[in-house]
Design an enzyme around this catalytic site. Sequence first.
Site, short mmCIF file in Angstrom:
data_model
loop_
_atom_site.label_atom_id
_atom_site.label_comp_id
_atom_site.label_asym_id
_atom_site.label_seq_id
_atom_site.Cartn_x
_atom_site.Cartn_y
_atom_site.Cartn_z
N HIS A 178 0.84 -1.22 0.00
CA HIS A 178 0.00 0.00 0.00
C HIS A 178 0.86 1.26 0.00
O HIS A 178 0.46 2.29 0.53
CB HIS A 178 -0.95 0.02 1.20
CG HIS A 178 -1.67 -1.26 1.42
ND1 HIS A 178 -2.86 -1.58 0.81
CD2 HIS A 178 -1.33 -2.36 2.16
CE1 HIS A 178 -3.25 -2.79 1.18
NE2 HIS A 178 -2.32 -3.29 1.99
N SER A 299 15.02 21.73 -15.72
CA SER A 299 13.83 22.52 -16.00
C SER A 299 14.27 23.87 -16.54
O SER A 299 15.30 24.40 -16.13
CB SER A 299 13.04 22.70 -14.70
OG SER A 299 12.20 23.84 -14.81
N LYS A 305 16.02 21.63 -10.54
CA LYS A 305 15.39 20.36 -10.92
C LYS A 305 16.34 19.41 -11.66
O LYS A 305 17.16 19.82 -12.46
CB LYS A 305 14.17 20.62 -11.82
CG LYS A 305 13.05 21.33 -11.11
CD LYS A 305 12.35 20.45 -10.09
CE LYS A 305 11.41 19.53 -10.78
NZ LYS A 305 10.02 19.84 -10.68
N GLU A 312 10.03 8.33 -16.95
CA GLU A 312 8.67 8.86 -17.17
C GLU A 312 8.18 8.56 -18.58
O GLU A 312 7.03 8.18 -18.80
CB GLU A 312 8.65 10.37 -16.93
CG GLU A 312 8.68 10.73 -15.45
CD GLU A 312 8.82 12.23 -15.22
OE1 GLU A 312 8.41 12.69 -14.17
OE2 GLU A 312 9.35 12.95 -16.10
#
Length: 484
Positions: A178, A299, A305, A312
């Site tokens: 979970h 970024s 970043k 992804e």
Amino acid sequence: MAPPASKRPPRARRNKKRRATASAKPWSGRFAEPVDELVKRFTASVSFDRRLAPYDIDGSLAHARMLAARGIIARSDLDAIERGLAKVRREIESGTFEWSLEAEDVHLNIERRLTALVGEAGKRLHTARSRNDQVATDIRLWLRAEIDAIDRQLATLERALIDQAGRHAAVVMPGFTHLQVAQPVTFGHHLLAYFEMFERDRDRLADCRRRLNRLPLGAAALAGTTFPIDRARVARELGFDGVCENSLDAVSDRDFAIEFCACASLAMVHLSRLAEELVLWASPRFGFVHLPDRFCTGSSIMPQKRNPDVPELVRGKSGRVFGHLVALLTLMKAQPLAYNKDNQEDKEPLFDAVDTLKDSLAVFADLVAGLEPLPQAMREATLQGFSTATDLADYLVRKGVPFRDAHEAVARAVREAEASGRDLSALPLKALQRHAPQVGRDVYRFLTPEGSVASRNHIGGTAPAQVRAAVRRARARLGAKRKA
Ligand code: ARG
């Protein structure tokens, strides 16, 4: 139905058009007017099926050799065809081949060029064959080679996982259920879970390959041919295990393409799950792994970043492959036997499924090989969620406490530890004994993450010794597959 006489163009014009197109299409003899430009573009497949060219040539060579061996074409025709196709192959490889929309697809483009090069003999190649069994053969040959390439890529990725698992067999990290800290596991154990998934992918692909590896050629358009062909010979020459038994099935079957997309979809599911974990692990909140810079991007507005674009994208691309699976299922579901032009739509989804899976595997093999785990952060996270609570309960069970009572006692100990902001292993012996008098001094051996993983020492367990043994078995499995 023919248009009424009044609507027809005058005979002279019809004949002119007819002459104009007679040489354009190998089937234009049947028609009174040329194909509409838009329809020509709409029905052509050469823009994408040209990638089948090497296999189309292999298939034609095997077919021509069989025709000559059976006396259906002359030896001299075969010689001309072999010479011509060798030249066509060179032209295609060197990029000088002139692909034409006029010739519709890869098959007719090659046949037309062959005929331009060697004359009459080129026109005899299509004896006892149809584009229907030809294209079915080409796709199977092409996909078979791609499956073999994908299998090698999966093996490379597996090797990277095994190497990392061997290096980090004893690095502890939280295992989750979970997405909440559950029990300590080792990083090596976690990585080997993916090895198992990719092993199943390889087995599934091998199974798909086995069913795919039958020769459709000889089915001709749908009913077989009147010539005394030798299908077994062609099958042997092209490396097929046998022939498709039924001519109608041979030209209409695309199960293998659907099966492949199902296998590819599952492989993408596995890649996507690993991608998801890498994205989480690489985030500052987790900080479990360092992704090599070459797999990250910055970024344009936020200077701090380091974005995990590669995992992804793999996660995102999985959707394309699932889409192709559904596209092919839908393509096939209402087709009457045998060949229908719908089948031309099998190629782009199949090609893209192969390309997407291969690209994803290629980047992931590198990415996994370059992963750097951050053991201290992993260990700290393991201490935050009372991950050894089950170990304390198991300890009490070994001291004779029934499991349900042990569970209850440990839950109380966890509550106390939580209230004082400590891990279970930081509670003094006296405090633990207040909840369960059976606790002895030896309990602390089991309450550390290292003690917890070490005691899960059976096949399939997370103990470092087991991970090392699993790594050895995994290497042996890889080796055995390579030899097979
Ligand atoms: N380009 C066609 C395809 O991909 C080849 C077969 C054409 N056969 C036909 N009867 N029109 O399916």
